[in-house]
Design an enzyme around this catalytic site. Structure first.
Site, short mmCIF file in Angstrom:
data_model
loop_
_atom_site.label_atom_id
_atom_site.label_comp_id
_atom_site.label_asym_id
_atom_site.label_seq_id
_atom_site.Cartn_x
_atom_site.Cartn_y
_atom_site.Cartn_z
CG ASN A 46 -2.16 -0.87 0.95
OD1 ASN A 46 -3.09 -0.49 0.25
ND2 ASN A 46 -2.15 -2.08 1.50
CG HIS B 137 -9.69 -3.47 9.07
ND1 HIS B 137 -8.72 -4.00 9.89
CD2 HIS B 137 -10.77 -4.29 9.15
CE1 HIS B 137 -9.21 -5.10 10.46
NE2 HIS B 137 -10.44 -5.29 10.03
CG ASN C 212 -5.88 1.35 9.65
OD1 ASN C 212 -4.81 1.03 9.12
ND2 ASN C 212 -6.65 0.47 10.26
C1 GRF Z 1 -3.35 -4.69 4.18
O1 GRF Z 1 -4.11 -5.81 3.87
C2 GRF Z 1 -4.14 -3.75 5.06
O2 GRF Z 1 -5.49 -3.81 4.86
C3 GRF Z 1 -3.80 -4.23 6.44
O3 GRF Z 1 -2.46 -4.68 6.37
C4 GRF Z 1 -2.15 -5.06 5.03
C5 GRF Z 1 -0.92 -4.33 4.63
O4 GRF Z 1 -0.39 -4.77 3.40
N1 GRF Z 1 -4.03 -3.19 7.41
P1 GRF Z 1 0.88 -4.04 2.78
O5 GRF Z 1 1.98 -4.07 3.84
O6 GRF Z 1 0.49 -2.64 2.42
O7 GRF Z 1 1.26 -4.85 1.58
#
Ligand code: GRF
Length: 181
Positions: free
Chosen positions: A13, A104, A102
Site C-alpha cells: 500500500n 482495514h 487506516n
Molecule cells: C493490508 O491488507 C491492510 O489492509 C492491512 O495490512 C495489510 C498491509 O499490506 N491493514 P501491505 O503491507 O500494504 O502490503
C-alpha cells in the site's frame, strides 16, 4: 499537504501511494515510519523517501513522543496507516486529530482486529471487502470514509488476498487524493 505513511510489513500500500503521488503530485510523501525492520523500508529506500525505524520497546507514550518528534521535524500534516501493526495512542491522536486514517481488510464494522480477511473467508461471506476509516481510540472503530468489495465466488484464499490487495491500492489512492488535494 505533507503526508507520512506508517507501515510494519510488506508495504504494497505504501508503494501504491508513493507511486501515485510521484505520478499525480496531489501531496508530498515526506516520510515512512516503521516500528520494525520490514520490506516497506526497502521500498522507501529505493524511492529515496526518508524512512525511520523507531524503537517501540518502551512505553507507548514515550515511543509516540519519538514518532511525534520525527513528524514535527518533517512538518507532517496527515498520516496514512498502511499495515501498521500498532494501536495509536493519545499522544498521536491528540496531535493529529482527524488526520490519521487506516486501511482495514474487511467491511467494517465486521471483523475488527487481526485476520479479518481469513475470518470473512472462513465464514463464507458472499462479499469480501475493505474499509478506509479515521483512526480513533478503538481498534478499527473510527468513522468510515470509504469501502469497496468483491464477490467471494469460490476462489482460494490466496487468490482473494491478491484481489483484495489490488482493491486496497486503488481505494487508498483514490481516497487520499480526495482528502489531500
Ligand atoms: C493490508 O491488507 C491492510 O489492509 C492491512 O495490512 C495489510 C498491509 O499490506 N491493514 P501491505 O503491507 O500494504 O502490503
Amino acid at each position: 499537504m505533507r503526508l507520512a505513511v506508517f507501515a510494519s510489513g510488506n508495504g504494497s500500500n505504501f508503494q501504491a501511494i508513493a507511486d501515485s503521488i510521484i505520478r499525480d503530485k496531489y501531496a508530498e510523501l515526506v516520510i515512512l515510519i516503521c516500528d520494525k525492520e520490514c520490506y516497506a523500508m526497502e521500498r522507501a529506500s529505493k524511492l529515496d523517501i526518508p524512512h525511520y525505524l523507531l524503537d517501540k520497546s518502551k512505553k507507548r507514550n514515550e515511543y509516540e513522543q519519538d514518532v511525534l518528534e520525527v513528524l514535527k521535524e518533517h512538518n507532517v500534516d496527515f498520516i496514512a496507516l498502511a499495515g501498521y501493526m500498532n494501536i495509536i495512542g493519545t499522544t498521536l491522536l491528540d496531535a493529529y486529530e482527524n488526520k490519521i486514517i487506516n486501511i482495514h481488510p474487511s467491511l467494517l464494522p465486521k471483523y475488527r482486529g487481526l485476520h479479518a480477511l481469513e475470518r470473512a473467508f472462513e465464514n463464507q461471506d458472499t462479499e469480501i471487502g475493505i474499509t478506509i476509516h479515521y483512526v480513533d481510540k478503538g481498534i478499527d472503530t473510527g468513522k468510515i470514509i470509504a469501502q469497496a468489495s468483491i464477490p467471494n465466488d469460490g476462489e482460494t484464499l490466496e487468490k482473494l488476498e491478491e484481489k483484495i490487495h489490488a482493491l486496497e491500492h486503488k481505494l487508498y489512492v483514490k481516497t487520499l487524493k480526495g482528502l489531500l488535494k
